[in-house]
Each structure stands twice: as C-alpha cells, then as structure tokens.
Design a protein around this motif. Structure first.
Motif, PDB file in Angstrom:
ATOM      1  N   PHE A 279     -11.592  -6.218   7.713  1.00  0.00           N
ATOM      2  CA  PHE A 279     -11.229  -7.241   6.739  1.00  0.00           C
ATOM      3  C   PHE A 279      -9.740  -7.543   6.862  1.00  0.00           C
ATOM      4  O   PHE A 279      -8.928  -6.651   7.127  1.00  0.00           O
ATOM      5  CB  PHE A 279     -11.522  -6.759   5.314  1.00  0.00           C
ATOM      6  CG  PHE A 279     -12.990  -6.613   5.023  1.00  0.00           C
ATOM      7  CD1 PHE A 279     -13.852  -7.672   5.236  1.00  0.00           C
ATOM      8  CD2 PHE A 279     -13.501  -5.427   4.528  1.00  0.00           C
ATOM      9  CE1 PHE A 279     -15.214  -7.551   4.974  1.00  0.00           C
ATOM     10  CE2 PHE A 279     -14.849  -5.290   4.264  1.00  0.00           C
ATOM     11  CZ  PHE A 279     -15.714  -6.353   4.488  1.00  0.00           C
TER      12      PHE A 279
ATOM     13  N   GLY B 274      -6.684  -9.076   4.588  1.00  0.00           N
ATOM     14  CA  GLY B 274      -6.150  -9.603   3.338  1.00  0.00           C
ATOM     15  C   GLY B 274      -4.957 -10.484   3.685  1.00  0.00           C
ATOM     16  O   GLY B 274      -5.062 -11.430   4.463  1.00  0.00           O
ATOM     17  N   GLY B 275      -3.792 -10.146   3.141  1.00  0.00           N
ATOM     18  CA  GLY B 275      -2.591 -10.913   3.464  1.00  0.00           C
ATOM     19  C   GLY B 275      -2.106 -10.663   4.882  1.00  0.00           C
ATOM     20  O   GLY B 275      -1.257 -11.394   5.389  1.00  0.00           O
ATOM     21  N   GLY B 276      -2.596  -9.597   5.495  1.00  0.00           N
ATOM     22  CA  GLY B 276      -2.223  -9.287   6.877  1.00  0.00           C
ATOM     23  C   GLY B 276      -0.860  -8.636   7.010  1.00  0.00           C
ATOM     24  O   GLY B 276      -0.405  -8.378   8.125  1.00  0.00           O
ATOM     25  N   THR B 277      -0.200  -8.323   5.901  1.00  0.00           N
ATOM     26  CA  THR B 277       1.189  -7.840   5.987  1.00  0.00           C
ATOM     27  C   THR B 277       1.278  -6.421   6.531  1.00  0.00           C
ATOM     28  O   THR B 277       2.328  -6.003   7.001  1.00  0.00           O
ATOM     29  CB  THR B 277       1.893  -7.899   4.618  1.00  0.00           C
ATOM     30  OG1 THR B 277       1.175  -7.073   3.700  1.00  0.00           O
ATOM     31  CG2 THR B 277       1.969  -9.319   4.088  1.00  0.00           C
TER      32      THR B 277
ATOM     33  N   LEU C  57      -1.892  -4.898   8.251  1.00  0.00           N
ATOM     34  CA  LEU C  57      -2.825  -4.846   9.383  1.00  0.00           C
ATOM     35  C   LEU C  57      -2.269  -5.553  10.617  1.00  0.00           C
ATOM     36  O   LEU C  57      -2.340  -5.025  11.737  1.00  0.00           O
ATOM     37  CB  LEU C  57      -4.166  -5.467   8.964  1.00  0.00           C
ATOM     38  CG  LEU C  57      -5.255  -5.505  10.022  1.00  0.00           C
ATOM     39  CD1 LEU C  57      -5.533  -4.111  10.577  1.00  0.00           C
ATOM     40  CD2 LEU C  57      -6.538  -6.113   9.464  1.00  0.00           C
TER      41      LEU C  57
ATOM     42  N   THR D  78      -2.292  -8.565  -0.884  1.00  0.00           N
ATOM     43  CA  THR D  78      -3.353  -8.569  -1.889  1.00  0.00           C
ATOM     44  C   THR D  78      -3.529  -7.164  -2.477  1.00  0.00           C
ATOM     45  O   THR D  78      -3.073  -6.166  -1.918  1.00  0.00           O
ATOM     46  CB  THR D  78      -4.682  -8.982  -1.242  1.00  0.00           C
ATOM     47  OG1 THR D  78      -5.033  -8.009  -0.245  1.00  0.00           O
ATOM     48  CG2 THR D  78      -4.576 -10.368  -0.587  1.00  0.00           C
TER      49      THR D  78
ATOM     50  N   ASP E 288       3.416   1.450  -4.056  1.00  0.00           N
ATOM     51  CA  ASP E 288       3.982   1.553  -5.417  1.00  0.00           C
ATOM     52  C   ASP E 288       2.910   1.205  -6.450  1.00  0.00           C
ATOM     53  O   ASP E 288       2.758   1.896  -7.459  1.00  0.00           O
ATOM     54  CB  ASP E 288       5.168   0.590  -5.566  1.00  0.00           C
ATOM     55  CG  ASP E 288       6.366   1.025  -4.746  1.00  0.00           C
ATOM     56  OD1 ASP E 288       6.895   2.110  -5.000  1.00  0.00           O
ATOM     57  OD2 ASP E 288       6.767   0.273  -3.837  1.00  0.00           O
TER      58      ASP E 288
ATOM     59  N   ILE F  88     -13.548  -4.084  -0.826  1.00  0.00           N
ATOM     60  CA  ILE F  88     -13.037  -3.891  -2.192  1.00  0.00           C
ATOM     61  C   ILE F  88     -13.138  -5.239  -2.887  1.00  0.00           C
ATOM     62  O   ILE F  88     -12.651  -6.254  -2.364  1.00  0.00           O
ATOM     63  CB  ILE F  88     -11.580  -3.390  -2.178  1.00  0.00           C
ATOM     64  CG1 ILE F  88     -11.501  -2.002  -1.537  1.00  0.00           C
ATOM     65  CG2 ILE F  88     -11.015  -3.342  -3.593  1.00  0.00           C
ATOM     66  CD1 ILE F  88     -10.091  -1.460  -1.415  1.00  0.00           C
TER      67      ILE F  88
ATOM     68  N   LYS G 193      11.596   3.701  -9.274  1.00  0.00           N
ATOM     69  CA  LYS G 193      11.479   4.010  -7.839  1.00  0.00           C
ATOM     70  C   LYS G 193      12.848   4.356  -7.276  1.00  0.00           C
ATOM     71  O   LYS G 193      13.817   3.628  -7.521  1.00  0.00           O
ATOM     72  CB  LYS G 193      10.907   2.767  -7.148  1.00  0.00           C
ATOM     73  CG  LYS G 193      10.895   2.781  -5.645  1.00  0.00           C
ATOM     74  CD  LYS G 193      10.173   1.521  -5.127  1.00  0.00           C
ATOM     75  CE  LYS G 193      10.220   1.414  -3.627  1.00  0.00           C
ATOM     76  NZ  LYS G 193       9.450   0.249  -3.129  1.00  0.00           N
TER      77      LYS G 193
HETATM   78  C1  LIG Z   1       8.686  -4.792   5.416  1.00  0.00           C
HETATM   79  C2  LIG Z   1       7.659  -4.313   4.443  1.00  0.00           C
HETATM   80  C3  LIG Z   1       8.053  -3.643   3.299  1.00  0.00           C
HETATM   81  C4  LIG Z   1       7.109  -3.195   2.388  1.00  0.00           C
HETATM   82  N1  LIG Z   1       7.522  -2.500   1.280  1.00  0.00           N
HETATM   83  C5  LIG Z   1       6.594  -2.023   0.417  1.00  0.00           C
HETATM   84  C6  LIG Z   1       6.960  -1.256  -0.705  1.00  0.00           C
HETATM   85  O1  LIG Z   1       8.149  -1.006  -0.946  1.00  0.00           O
HETATM   86  N2  LIG Z   1       5.990  -0.791  -1.525  1.00  0.00           N
HETATM   87  C7  LIG Z   1       4.673  -1.051  -1.282  1.00  0.00           C
HETATM   88  O2  LIG Z   1       3.821  -0.608  -2.061  1.00  0.00           O
HETATM   89  N3  LIG Z   1       4.293  -1.755  -0.228  1.00  0.00           N
HETATM   90  C8  LIG Z   1       5.210  -2.235   0.623  1.00  0.00           C
HETATM   91  N4  LIG Z   1       4.841  -2.935   1.721  1.00  0.00           N
HETATM   92  C9  LIG Z   1       3.420  -2.958   2.052  1.00  0.00           C
HETATM   93  C10 LIG Z   1       2.742  -4.137   1.512  1.00  0.00           C
HETATM   94  O3  LIG Z   1       2.685  -4.036   0.124  1.00  0.00           O
HETATM   95  C11 LIG Z   1       1.350  -4.056   2.125  1.00  0.00           C
HETATM   96  O4  LIG Z   1       1.522  -4.419   3.470  1.00  0.00           O
HETATM   97  C12 LIG Z   1       0.409  -4.974   1.448  1.00  0.00           C
HETATM   98  O5  LIG Z   1       0.215  -4.619   0.104  1.00  0.00           O
HETATM   99  C13 LIG Z   1      -0.931  -4.949   2.145  1.00  0.00           C
HETATM  100  O6  LIG Z   1      -1.699  -6.008   1.604  1.00  0.00           O
HETATM  101  P1  LIG Z   1      -2.363  -7.078   2.537  1.00  0.00           P
HETATM  102  O7  LIG Z   1      -3.255  -7.893   1.681  1.00  0.00           O
HETATM  103  O8  LIG Z   1      -1.367  -7.806   3.348  1.00  0.00           O
HETATM  104  O9  LIG Z   1      -3.253  -6.121   3.464  1.00  0.00           O
HETATM  105  P2  LIG Z   1      -3.703  -6.316   4.968  1.00  0.00           P
HETATM  106  O10 LIG Z   1      -2.564  -6.035   5.866  1.00  0.00           O
HETATM  107  O11 LIG Z   1      -4.432  -7.597   5.128  1.00  0.00           O
HETATM  108  O12 LIG Z   1      -4.779  -5.143   5.077  1.00  0.00           O
HETATM  109  C14 LIG Z   1      -4.421  -3.781   4.919  1.00  0.00           C
HETATM  110  C15 LIG Z   1      -5.711  -2.955   5.076  1.00  0.00           C
HETATM  111  O13 LIG Z   1      -6.606  -3.230   3.993  1.00  0.00           O
HETATM  112  C16 LIG Z   1      -7.867  -3.694   4.485  1.00  0.00           C
HETATM  113  N5  LIG Z   1      -8.322  -4.673   3.497  1.00  0.00           N
HETATM  114  C17 LIG Z   1      -7.648  -5.748   3.016  1.00  0.00           C
HETATM  115  N6  LIG Z   1      -8.320  -6.300   2.004  1.00  0.00           N
HETATM  116  C18 LIG Z   1      -9.458  -5.578   1.840  1.00  0.00           C
HETATM  117  C19 LIG Z   1     -10.574  -5.641   0.948  1.00  0.00           C
HETATM  118  N7  LIG Z   1     -10.640  -6.555  -0.028  1.00  0.00           N
HETATM  119  N8  LIG Z   1     -11.562  -4.725   1.063  1.00  0.00           N
HETATM  120  C20 LIG Z   1     -11.495  -3.764   2.024  1.00  0.00           C
HETATM  121  N9  LIG Z   1     -10.473  -3.673   2.910  1.00  0.00           N
HETATM  122  C21 LIG Z   1      -9.463  -4.544   2.794  1.00  0.00           C
HETATM  123  C22 LIG Z   1      -7.589  -4.260   5.852  1.00  0.00           C
HETATM  124  O14 LIG Z   1      -8.733  -4.195   6.690  1.00  0.00           O
HETATM  125  C23 LIG Z   1      -6.506  -3.301   6.339  1.00  0.00           C
HETATM  126  O15 LIG Z   1      -7.086  -2.106   6.812  1.00  0.00           O
HETATM  127  C24 LIG Z   1       5.743  -3.435   2.630  1.00  0.00           C
HETATM  128  C25 LIG Z   1       5.342  -4.126   3.772  1.00  0.00           C
HETATM  129  C26 LIG Z   1       6.276  -4.549   4.679  1.00  0.00           C
HETATM  130  C27 LIG Z   1       5.809  -5.284   5.904  1.00  0.00           C
END
Ligand SMILES: Cc1cc2nc3c(=O)[nH]c(=O)nc-3n(C[C@H](O)[C@H](O)[C@H](O)COP(=O)(O)OP(=O)(O)OC[C@H]3O[C@@H](n4cnc5c(N)ncnc54)[C@H](O)[C@@H]3O)c2cc1C
Ligand code: SF4
Length: 330
Positions: A27, A29-32, A34, A108, A164, A212, A230
């Motif tokens: 899956f 999500g925002g890709g940030t 993965l 996300t 967090d 999820i 924090k």
């Molecule tokens: C430079 C940087 C700084 C950051 N600093 C912080 C910080 O200080 N504190 C903090 O908490 N986070 C921090 N982050 C992390 C950031 O919060 C996470 O990258 C973000 O929350 C992941 O969400 P996403 O939707 O982009 O997930 P994605 O990258 O899309 O996915 C992450 C994982 O979740 C899975 N996934 C996504 N959605 C679902 C779903 N609905 N059901 C099942 N599986 C799913 C994907 O397959 C993958 O394995 C930072 C990231 C970066 C790049």
C-alpha cells in the motif's frame, strides 16, 4: 531505483483484493517513508496500491463520545482538527512536532503508524541488519547506538520506533481498525506493535495484506489536559531522542487519573503503566512524579552510548507532569 507498477485503489475491498493477490505489492499512503526506502533499496515492491483516494479521509465523532480518524487523514489535517485539539491536545502537539509542514501535508495516519525505524544500519543495505535481513546480525549493538532503545529491546535489535503520533495514541488507548479479504478487525495500540524478541523483522500484529482503515480514540476526559514534549538534537525537523505524552486529572491535590507514554525509547510507543499505577492516588507533586518515572525506568537497560536517555526521560516526565499539575491547580 527499480521499476515498479502503480495503481490507485477506488474502494477498500478493491485495495485489499489487489494486495491479497500480490505478495510483492505494498500500500502507498503519502509515500514519505516508503518511497525513500525504495530509493535506497531497503523496500523493493513490484507494485504500489495507492490508498489515498479511498473514502477514509474523515475525522468523525463516535457514538460513545470518542473520535474515529480515517487512515488516509493527513498528519496536517489531524493536527488542525478542532475536536482533536480540544479533546486530545497532546495528539495534535505530537503530530505537529514531527517532520515538516510539507511532509505532514502528504503523510497519512496509516503510514505514520507503519513507518520504519531510522536506525542508520537498517537504512544502509550494505550493512547487516536483523530487521531488514533476518539472521544477518545487529551492528548497532557494538556500533553507533546513541539514539537506540533503553526499554524492551533484545539482543537481536535495539532500534526505536520513530513515530511521534503513535506516542500520544498509546497514551489515549487508541484502537487500530483494519480490513483483509477475510473481513474486518481491530487491534488496541498496546497490541498493535509486537515485542522485538527474536523477530525484529515482524513489527506489528496486523495480518498479512491488511489495510489500516482507521484509528479510534475512546472518550477520555483526562486527555483534555494533556501535553506532548519532544527532545531532539535540533529545534525542528528532527526525530525525537526522547518524548513524553502525558495527561493528568488532579482532585484536591491528589492524582485521580494519569496517562503517560514515552517515545524514542523502545521499538514501539512505550506506555508507562508502572508509572501510572504508582501515581494514581498519590499527591500531585514533583516527588511523586519523580518516584513514578524512576519506577518505570527501573527496567531500562541502556547501552554504552545511550544511558543519557534514562536521565532525560525522567526529567522530561517530571517536567511535563509538573506543568500539567500546575495547570490543573489553576
Ligand atoms: C525528513 C523526514 C522527517 C520526518 N520526521 C518525523 C518526525 O519527526 N516524527 C515522525 O513521527 N515522523 C517523521 N517523519 C516520518 C513521517 O511522519 C512518515 O514518513 C509518515 O508519517 C508516513 O506516512 P505516509 O502516509 O507517507 O506513509 P507511506 O510512506 O506511504 O507508507 C509507510 C508504510 O505504511 C504502509 N501503509 C500506508 N498506508 C497504509 C494503510 N492505510 N494500511 C496499511 N499499510 C499502509 C506502506 O505500505 C508503508 O509500508 C519524517 C519523515 C521524513 C522524510
Ligand atoms: S538496531 Fe535493529 S534496525 Fe538497527 S541494525 Fe540492529 S537489527 Fe537493524
């Protein structure tokens, strides 16, 4: 970066079916997280199923007075929601303490819970790592581990969970909902992340291929007086080296109810239940707060470079609880 397929899921059952039929799919999500891991070769999915178009982007009250947060709600929308800010302020503060504005606009709720550790050896595919490559070893134990775990680790892995948001969700007894081809299910956050033990590569109790769908916060009046603090190595845009989510209800100078969770100290958000038990019914003063934090941290087993976290967490917990106690007395 390897080639990969991309499909945008239109409904929950379709998303679940696409993943269930394809062990090499993930899956998106925002890709940030993965996509970063795909760039470095830590993750190598053949296909991505984008879930951000699913109808899971709302925050709604539940019949019993809690809140249901859809899995694709962005971190920015979660932190800005008026009911989150009013009823669970530590959750909004925790989300705002993470990443940057641009990242929070993309990230996300589901993805945040499943983001991977920031251990440098995990991110470097030229290094052994039991979490990435089971049985290959854990170079962090003898190597660089100043921001690794002091609680609940094992001799297989000492990494910490970086979220967090998850720390505040742990304090407020959140429940994660998911869906698989077999139906729907729920996992309290306390059971969502599995202990490290011998299997650091298995991080959650989610069934294989589970989507999820959301997170439910039960009603918690105590959460209205709550705070997330924090500590990090620079003032913003950095992961925690220690964090505390706390909520306090004080009546007549006595702690009636307390919630306490620690971040960046274990492989999962760490609910400080020993401290909570010690504090409930105790005087709401610095002496009780310190004794409760010491009781929680008595089971800490720091490594040579991260003993500072024991002192840091004790002082952080005492400071946040003292502030909440002073606010309660006003
Ligand atoms: C430079 C940087 C700084 C950051 N600093 C912080 C910080 O200080 N504190 C903090 O908490 N986070 C921090 N982050 C992390 C950031 O919060 C996470 O990258 C973000 O929350 C992941 O969400 P996403 O939707 O982009 O997930 P994605 O990258 O899309 O996915 C992450 C994982 O979740 C899975 N996934 C996504 N959605 C679902 C779903 N609905 N059901 C099942 N599986 C799913 C994907 O397959 C993958 O394995 C930072 C990231 C970066 C790049
Ligand atoms: S601490 Fe965990 S993630 Fe880091 S190298 Fe060791 S096994 Fe890998």
């Amino acid at each position: 970066m390897r080639e990969f397929g991309y499909r945008r899921a239109a409904d929950v059952s379709g998303a679940v079916a696409q993943l269930g039929a394809d062990p090499d799919a993930r899956f998106l999500g925002g890709g940030t997280n993965l996509v970063d891991l795909m760039k470095t070769g830590v993750e190598r999915p053949a296909r991505l199923v984008d879930v951000t178009g699913l109808p899971l982007g709302r925050i709604e009250p539940t019949a019993d007075g809690g809140l249901r947060i859809g899995a694709t709600v962005t971190n920015s929308d979660l932190a800005a929601h008026p009911e989150v800010r009013r009823r669970y302020p530590a959750l909004a503060q925790a989300v705002l303490a993470g990443a940057s504005g641009q990242l929070r606009n993309m990230a996300t709720v589901g993805g945040n819970l499943l983001q991977r550790t920031r251990c440098g050896y995990f991110a470097d595919v030229t290094q052994p790592c039991n979490k990435r490559d089971p049985g290959s070893g854990c170079p962090a134990i003898e190597g660089e581990h100043h921001n690794h775990a002091i609680l609940g680790a094992s001799d297989r892995c000492v990494a910490v969970h970086p979220s967090d948001m998850g720390v505040a969700l742990a304090a407020f007894d959140a429940v994660v909902s998911y869906e698989t081809a077999e139906g729907t299910g729920e996992l309290p956050l306390a059971e969502f992340y599995t202990p490290v033990g011998e299997t650091p590569h298995l991080e959650t109790a989610l069934p294989s291929g589970a989507l999820i769908t959301g997170v439910t916060l039960p009603p918690a009046p105590v959460a209205e007086l709550s705070r997330y603090r924090k500590v990090r190595e620079r003032a913003s845009y950095a992961f925690a080296i220690g964090s505390v989510a706390a909520a306090l209800d004080v009546r007549g100078g006595t702690v009636r109810e307390v919630r306490l969770a620690f971040g960046a100290v274990a492989s999962r958000p760490w609910r400080a239940r020993t401290a909570e038990r010690a504090l409930t019914g105790a005087p709401a003063d610095a002496g009780s707060f310190a004794a409760a934090a010491d009781a929680e941290l008595a089971e800490a087993s720091p490594l040579p470079q991260n003993g500072y976290k024991v002192t840091l967490m004790r002082n952080l917990a005492v400071a946040v609880l003292t502030e909440l106690g002073e606010e309660a007395a006003r």
